[in-house]
Motif scaffolding. Structure first.
Motif, PDB file in Angstrom:
ATOM      1  N   LEU A  45      14.582  13.566  -8.781  1.00 28.09           N
ATOM      2  CA  LEU A  45      15.944  13.328  -8.304  1.00 28.09           C
ATOM      3  C   LEU A  45      16.007  13.382  -6.783  1.00 28.09           C
ATOM      4  O   LEU A  45      16.701  12.578  -6.150  1.00 28.09           O
ATOM      5  N   ALA A  46      15.269  14.320  -6.190  1.00 30.51           N
ATOM      6  CA  ALA A  46      15.269  14.445  -4.733  1.00 30.51           C
ATOM      7  C   ALA A  46      14.669  13.210  -4.072  1.00 30.51           C
ATOM      8  O   ALA A  46      15.184  12.716  -3.059  1.00 30.51           O
ATOM      9  N   LEU A  47      13.580  12.691  -4.626  1.00 26.43           N
ATOM     10  CA  LEU A  47      12.966  11.482  -4.063  1.00 26.43           C
ATOM     11  C   LEU A  47      13.913  10.289  -4.178  1.00 26.43           C
ATOM     12  O   LEU A  47      14.050   9.492  -3.238  1.00 26.43           O
ATOM     13  N   GLY A  48      14.565  10.161  -5.325  1.00 23.40           N
ATOM     14  CA  GLY A  48      15.513   9.066  -5.483  1.00 23.40           C
ATOM     15  C   GLY A  48      16.681   9.182  -4.520  1.00 23.40           C
ATOM     16  O   GLY A  48      17.104   8.191  -3.911  1.00 23.40           O
ATOM     17  N   MET A  49      17.186  10.392  -4.341  1.00 22.14           N
ATOM     18  CA  MET A  49      18.297  10.597  -3.420  1.00 22.14           C
ATOM     19  C   MET A  49      17.886  10.366  -1.972  1.00 22.14           C
ATOM     20  O   MET A  49      18.682   9.884  -1.152  1.00 22.14           O
ATOM     21  N   ALA A  50      16.640  10.694  -1.634  1.00 21.88           N
ATOM     22  CA  ALA A  50      16.159  10.438  -0.275  1.00 21.88           C
ATOM     23  C   ALA A  50      16.165   8.942   0.029  1.00 21.88           C
ATOM     24  O   ALA A  50      16.471   8.521   1.148  1.00 21.88           O
ATOM     25  N   THR A  51      15.840   8.134  -0.976  1.00 22.76           N
ATOM     26  CA  THR A  51      15.888   6.683  -0.798  1.00 22.76           C
ATOM     27  C   THR A  51      17.323   6.212  -0.598  1.00 22.76           C
ATOM     28  O   THR A  51      17.602   5.392   0.286  1.00 22.76           O
ATOM     29  N   ILE A  52      18.248   6.743  -1.410  1.00 22.62           N
ATOM     30  CA  ILE A  52      19.667   6.425  -1.220  1.00 22.62           C
ATOM     31  C   ILE A  52      20.110   6.821   0.182  1.00 22.62           C
ATOM     32  O   ILE A  52      20.867   6.105   0.842  1.00 22.62           O
ATOM     33  N   GLY A  53      19.626   7.964   0.646  1.00 24.71           N
ATOM     34  CA  GLY A  53      20.010   8.438   1.970  1.00 24.71           C
ATOM     35  C   GLY A  53      19.600   7.486   3.074  1.00 24.71           C
ATOM     36  O   GLY A  53      20.393   7.159   3.964  1.00 24.71           O
ATOM     37  N   ILE A  54      18.353   7.023   3.034  1.00 18.16           N
ATOM     38  CA  ILE A  54      17.882   6.115   4.082  1.00 18.16           C
ATOM     39  C   ILE A  54      18.673   4.812   4.076  1.00 18.16           C
ATOM     40  O   ILE A  54      19.133   4.328   5.122  1.00 18.16           O
ATOM     41  N   LEU A  55      18.845   4.229   2.895  1.00 14.11           N
ATOM     42  CA  LEU A  55      19.566   2.962   2.800  1.00 14.11           C
ATOM     43  C   LEU A  55      21.010   3.117   3.260  1.00 14.11           C
ATOM     44  O   LEU A  55      21.525   2.291   4.026  1.00 14.11           O
ATOM     45  N   SER A  56      21.679   4.179   2.813  1.00 13.11           N
ATOM     46  CA  SER A  56      23.072   4.381   3.208  1.00 13.11           C
ATOM     47  C   SER A  56      23.175   4.685   4.693  1.00 13.11           C
ATOM     48  O   SER A  56      24.138   4.267   5.349  1.00 13.11           O
ATOM     49  N   GLY A  57      22.193   5.406   5.237  1.00 11.49           N
ATOM     50  CA  GLY A  57      22.230   5.731   6.655  1.00 11.49           C
ATOM     51  C   GLY A  57      22.191   4.492   7.530  1.00 11.49           C
ATOM     52  O   GLY A  57      22.965   4.363   8.494  1.00 11.49           O
ATOM     53  N   VAL A  58      21.304   3.558   7.208  1.00 15.23           N
ATOM     54  CA  VAL A  58      21.193   2.331   7.997  1.00 15.23           C
ATOM     55  C   VAL A  58      22.445   1.468   7.832  1.00 15.23           C
ATOM     56  O   VAL A  58      23.055   1.030   8.822  1.00 15.23           O
ATOM     57  N   VAL A  59      22.828   1.223   6.577  1.00 19.76           N
ATOM     58  CA  VAL A  59      23.946   0.308   6.317  1.00 19.76           C
ATOM     59  C   VAL A  59      25.261   0.878   6.845  1.00 19.76           C
ATOM     60  O   VAL A  59      25.990   0.216   7.597  1.00 19.76           O
ATOM     61  N   ILE A  60      25.576   2.120   6.470  1.00 22.30           N
ATOM     62  CA  ILE A  60      26.836   2.719   6.902  1.00 22.30           C
ATOM     63  C   ILE A  60      26.832   2.950   8.410  1.00 22.30           C
ATOM     64  O   ILE A  60      27.848   2.756   9.085  1.00 22.30           O
ATOM     65  N   GLY A  61      25.675   3.353   8.955  1.00 21.16           N
ATOM     66  CA  GLY A  61      25.587   3.566  10.396  1.00 21.16           C
ATOM     67  C   GLY A  61      25.892   2.310  11.180  1.00 21.16           C
ATOM     68  O   GLY A  61      26.638   2.335  12.176  1.00 21.16           O
ATOM     69  N   ILE A  62      25.337   1.177  10.768  1.00 22.67           N
ATOM     70  CA  ILE A  62      25.586  -0.080  11.479  1.00 22.67           C
ATOM     71  C   ILE A  62      27.049  -0.508  11.321  1.00 22.67           C
ATOM     72  O   ILE A  62      27.674  -1.001  12.271  1.00 22.67           O
ATOM     73  N   ILE A  63      27.616  -0.297  10.127  1.00 26.51           N
ATOM     74  CA  ILE A  63      29.041  -0.603   9.932  1.00 26.51           C
ATOM     75  C   ILE A  63      29.901   0.231  10.879  1.00 26.51           C
ATOM     76  O   ILE A  63      30.839  -0.280  11.517  1.00 26.51           O
ATOM     77  N   LEU A  64      29.598   1.523  11.000  1.00 21.45           N
ATOM     78  CA  LEU A  64      30.368   2.396  11.876  1.00 21.45           C
ATOM     79  C   LEU A  64      30.206   2.023  13.346  1.00 21.45           C
ATOM     80  O   LEU A  64      31.157   2.121  14.134  1.00 21.45           O
ATOM     81  N   ILE A  65      29.012   1.583  13.729  1.00 18.67           N
ATOM     82  CA  ILE A  65      28.801   1.158  15.117  1.00 18.67           C
ATOM     83  C   ILE A  65      29.627  -0.086  15.421  1.00 18.67           C
ATOM     84  O   ILE A  65      30.249  -0.196  16.492  1.00 18.67           O
ATOM     85  N   ASN A  66      29.668  -1.031  14.480  1.00 18.35           N
ATOM     86  CA  ASN A  66      30.503  -2.223  14.683  1.00 18.35           C
ATOM     87  C   ASN A  66      31.977  -1.842  14.784  1.00 18.35           C
ATOM     88  O   ASN A  66      32.722  -2.371  15.627  1.00 18.35           O
ATOM     89  N   TRP A  67      32.409  -0.905  13.930  1.00 21.17           N
ATOM     90  CA  TRP A  67      33.787  -0.424  13.999  1.00 21.17           C
ATOM     91  C   TRP A  67      34.057   0.268  15.328  1.00 21.17           C
ATOM     92  O   TRP A  67      35.091   0.052  15.971  1.00 21.17           O
ATOM     93  N   GLY A  68      33.108   1.101  15.749  1.00 20.44           N
ATOM     94  CA  GLY A  68      33.268   1.798  17.021  1.00 20.44           C
ATOM     95  C   GLY A  68      33.320   0.850  18.201  1.00 20.44           C
ATOM     96  O   GLY A  68      34.055   1.067  19.174  1.00 20.44           O
ATOM     97  N   HIS A  69      32.556  -0.232  18.138  1.00 20.60           N
ATOM     98  CA  HIS A  69      32.560  -1.214  19.225  1.00 20.60           C
ATOM     99  C   HIS A  69      33.906  -1.934  19.289  1.00 20.60           C
ATOM    100  O   HIS A  69      34.462  -2.143  20.380  1.00 20.60           O
ATOM    101  N   ARG A  70      34.449  -2.283  18.121  1.00 23.52           N
ATOM    102  CA  ARG A  70      35.736  -2.993  18.094  1.00 23.52           C
ATOM    103  C   ARG A  70      36.876  -2.099  18.571  1.00 23.52           C
ATOM    104  O   ARG A  70      37.832  -2.579  19.181  1.00 23.52           O
TER     105      ARG A  70
END
Length: 470
Positions: free
Chosen positions: A180-205
């Motif tokens: 479960l921890a390994l699977g969640m770590a994968t979710i973490g990386i994917l969500s970090g990149v995707v959500i992080g870039i979305i937030l940066i675009n929001w912050g820029h606007r």
């Protein structure tokens, strides 16, 4: 098992790493997500192993066929399953070797807000995870109270820590926790990149991210460097050891660090057994893995080299290569032996933990960071957001997008932050000890401890740093 079988198992890891590299080069989506080749290789190994392809081949081939459970022989999987708990020691022993350690005053002046923010987020992950475990996962799904530690282990600790703690999960009767921890770590990386870039675009606007721009696109070289690295290090001048091959010398340093960690581990186990363990019947240190103590061994060696003024003999670049090799082996072997059946059997708790972790990380970035980081909160906070989802490299990636020309102190502060962050949480001593503490004293006790520490850092950040906000 013969030496030839073990050797072949390592050769096969190299084959999968090459396949992962080729796939990454030709699939733009994977490069855009900045996934390292080792993670891609691990999932390819998982796909062609017994958990995916093996379910089909087992229907077609006899049980005595070498490919009965997929394209990876069973003896290879037996070897791979033992590697994560071994190679994580190399990764952590190398963590501080060759790093110039500034004085604490300088670290605090530059990175203080990011240290406090990082600690708040990490201890908060324990709090939300334990609350979820006590109120939902245990009563409704019958999960172990140890599930309350999965968020911090997976999201801040990442794949390496999750895999390295597999032995502890097994010893404490929660073997499914490692998968479960390994699977969640994968979710973490994917969500970090995707959500992080979305937030940066929001912050820029909304003009919150004021330094986005500069280099509009990553070059292929930059994209590869960020995606294939696990941390940030500054090159430094080194001296060669003429009496010993440099690689052998640095391997010896890492081996010595692990040896020091092992001695510390045995001393602590012996001390506990003859004192409070014998008095109370409570034992913690037999369940604490070796890797955080190997990290302390590496710190001892670095301090000794600094004191003797021979620190330039340690080549941080070569240490990084050894550590990177160990982490690549660890990730391929851990992900390839991941049990999809375990995740499937616990899919609702898995999703609940992942969603709660993501919500807490985003809340901390949007609500706490502006109030705890007095200057350049967006650029600094987005690095903490990335690291809180599983990889230091994710934090570096998001900071590079938000501040491509390093116009803020975010990157420097992020580097200094690790010196007072990684020894404790995100794979450090607290992360390693959290499972045995919960096992021995209960989830409620650790929840109280986590809540007190989280509130301390939260109030300290809001009052001490928040009032400095211009």
């Amino acid at each position: 098992m013969s030496a030839e079988m073990i050797g072949f198992s390592f050769i096969l890891i190299g084959v999968f790493l090459m396949i992962g590299k080729v796939v990454r080069l030709h699939v733009k989506t994977l490069r855009d997500l900045f996934l390292p080749s080792s993670i891609i290789a691990g999932f390819i190994g998982l796909f062609v192993g017994p958990e995916a392809l093996g379910r089909l081949t087992s229907q077609w081939l006899d049980a005595d066929s070498v490919f009965h459970q997929g394209l990876i022989p069973e003896f290879v999987l037996d070897v791979w399953s033992t590697l994560p708990s071994l190679f994580i020691n190399i990764v952590f022993a190398a963590l501080f070797l060759g790093k110039v350690v500034p004085n604490l005053k300088k670290i605090w002046l530059i990175a203080g807000p990011q240290i406090v923010m990082g600690q708040t987020v990490s201890w908060g992950q324990y709090v939300v995870g334990l609350v979820l475990a006590l109120l939902v996962l245990g009563p409704v799904f019958g999960m172990s109270p140890l599930s309350g530690a999965l968020i911090e282990i997976s999201f801040v600790g990442g794949h390496g820590t999750a895999a390295g703690l597999s032995g502890t999960f097994n010893e404490l009767g929660f073997s499914e926790g490692a998968d479960l921890a390994l699977g969640m770590a994968t979710i973490g990386i994917l969500s970090g990149v995707v959500i992080g870039i979305i937030l940066i675009n929001w912050g820029h606007r909304t003009n919150r991210a004021k330094y986005v721009g500069g280099k509009a696109q990553f070059s292929d070289k930059e994209r590869a460097a960020i995606g294939e690295s696990y941390g940030y290090d500054v090159e430094r001048e080194t001296k060669e050891i003429s009496s010993m091959e440099p690689l052998a010398f640095h391997l010896a340093l890492i081996g010595l660090a692990i040896g020091i960690g092992y001695i510390l581990q045995q001393l602590l186990i012996g001390l506990e057994a003859s004192t409070w363990g014998a008095w109370t019947g409570t034992y913690l240190f037999p369940y604490v893995p070796l890797f955080p103590l190997a990290m302390i061994g590496g710190m001892f060696i670095q301090l000794a080299f600094d004191r003797l003024k021979i620190d330039l003999y340690i080549d941080r670049g070569l240490i990084n290569r050894i550590s990177g090799f160990a982490l690549d082996v660890l990730l391929v072997s851990a992900l390839s032996t991941l049990s999809l059946a375990v995740i499937g059997d616990n899919i609702v708790p898995f999703l609940l933990l992942s969603i709660v972790a993501i919500l807490w990380n985003v809340f901390a970035f949007l609500v706490l960071a502006p109030r705890m980081i007095p200057e350049y909160w967006f650029e600094r906070g987005v690095g903490d957001l990335g690291q809180a989802t599983g990889m230091t490299a994710t934090g570096l990636l998001l900071m590079k997008i938000a501040d491509p020309d390093n116009e803020t102190p975010a990157l420097e502060g992020f580097g200094y932050k690790q010196l007072l962050f990684e020894p404790f949480v995100g794979g450090g001593l607290v992360t390693a000890a959290s499972l045995p503490v919960i096992h021995q004293f209960g989830a409620v006790t650790f929840l109280v401890i986590s809540s007190v520490i989280k509130v301390f850092f939260l109030i300290f950040g809001l009052v001490f740093f928040g009032r400095k906000k211009s």
